[in-house]
Design a protein around this motif. Structure first.
Motif, PDB file in Angstrom:
ATOM      1  N   ASP A   5     -20.667 -12.157  38.046  1.00 21.24           N
ATOM      2  CA  ASP A   5     -19.727 -13.362  37.446  1.00 21.24           C
ATOM      3  C   ASP A   5     -20.497 -14.854  37.518  1.00 21.24           C
ATOM      4  N   TRP A   6     -20.414 -14.959  36.449  1.00 22.77           N
ATOM      5  CA  TRP A   6     -21.023 -16.672  36.239  1.00 22.77           C
ATOM      6  C   TRP A   6     -20.059 -17.483  36.787  1.00 22.77           C
ATOM      7  N   LYS A   7     -18.787 -17.616  36.842  1.00 18.99           N
ATOM      8  CA  LYS A   7     -17.948 -18.693  37.161  1.00 18.99           C
ATOM      9  C   LYS A   7     -18.112 -18.892  38.847  1.00 18.99           C
ATOM     10  N   LYS A   8     -18.348 -17.761  39.447  1.00 22.53           N
ATOM     11  CA  LYS A   8     -18.496 -18.092  40.967  1.00 22.53           C
ATOM     12  C   LYS A   8     -19.840 -18.819  41.292  1.00 22.53           C
ATOM     13  N   ARG A   9     -20.526 -18.695  40.373  1.00 24.23           N
ATOM     14  CA  ARG A   9     -21.926 -19.498  40.665  1.00 24.23           C
ATOM     15  C   ARG A   9     -22.280 -20.828  39.873  1.00 24.23           C
ATOM     16  N   LEU A  10     -21.009 -21.417  39.397  1.00 26.66           N
ATOM     17  CA  LEU A  10     -21.199 -22.759  38.813  1.00 26.66           C
ATOM     18  C   LEU A  10     -21.704 -23.791  40.079  1.00 26.66           C
TER      19      LEU A  10
END
Length: 114
Positions: A5-10
Motif C-alpha cells: 500500500d503506497w499511501k502508508k509509505r508516503l
C-alpha cells in the motif's frame, strides 16, 4: 496487496536494499482515565459562533468513543444539542452550572472556567 500500500509509505526514501521491509508504526490509542483522575474545565464560548453561546467542556483525556458517550449523556441531561470532538464537548447554550454539577455527580473533577 496490503504489504504494498503506497499511501502508508508516503515520505519514505527509496531503498536499494533488496531485503528492506517497510514497517508501519502502530498508532497509539490513548487510554481513558478514570473519572476521578480527569480534570475537566467547563467554560462559556462565543468565538466563531455568530454571537451564540455554547458551554465548552475541555480537558478530557481518553478515547473518542468515551468522549462521545460523555457528550451524549450531558446533552440528554441538559435537553439540548451539541457535539463531542477533538477532546472537547460543546453544549448549545449557557449550562455551565448544570454541566459542572452533573460532571461532579459522575465522579469527574470539574470546575467552572469563566
Amino acid at each position: 496487496m496490503a504489504d504494498n500500500d503506497w499511501k502508508k509509505r508516503l515520505g519514505v526514501v527509496y531503498s536499494t536494499n533488496p531485503d528492506f521491509k517497510y514497517e508501519v508504526e502502530a498508532e497509539e490509542t490513548a487510554e481513558t482515565l478514570e473519572p476521578s483522575r480527569q480534570k475537566l474545565i467547563v467554560s462559556l464560548d462565543r468565538r466563531n459562533r455568530g454571537g451564540k453561546q455554547v458551554t465548552l467542556v475541555s480537558g478530557f483525556i481518553g478515547k473518542a468513543e468515551d468522549l462521545a458517550e460523555l457528550g451524549r449523556t450531558l446533552k440528554v441531561k441538559c435537553g439540548v444539542g451539541g457535539s463531542a470532538k477533538d477532546g472537547e464537548i460543546t453544549i448549545q447554550g449557557d449550562f455551565r452550572d448544570r454541566v459542572t454539577a452533573l460532571l461532579q455527580e459522575m465522579g469527574y473533577k470539574a470546575k467552572r472556567g469563566n
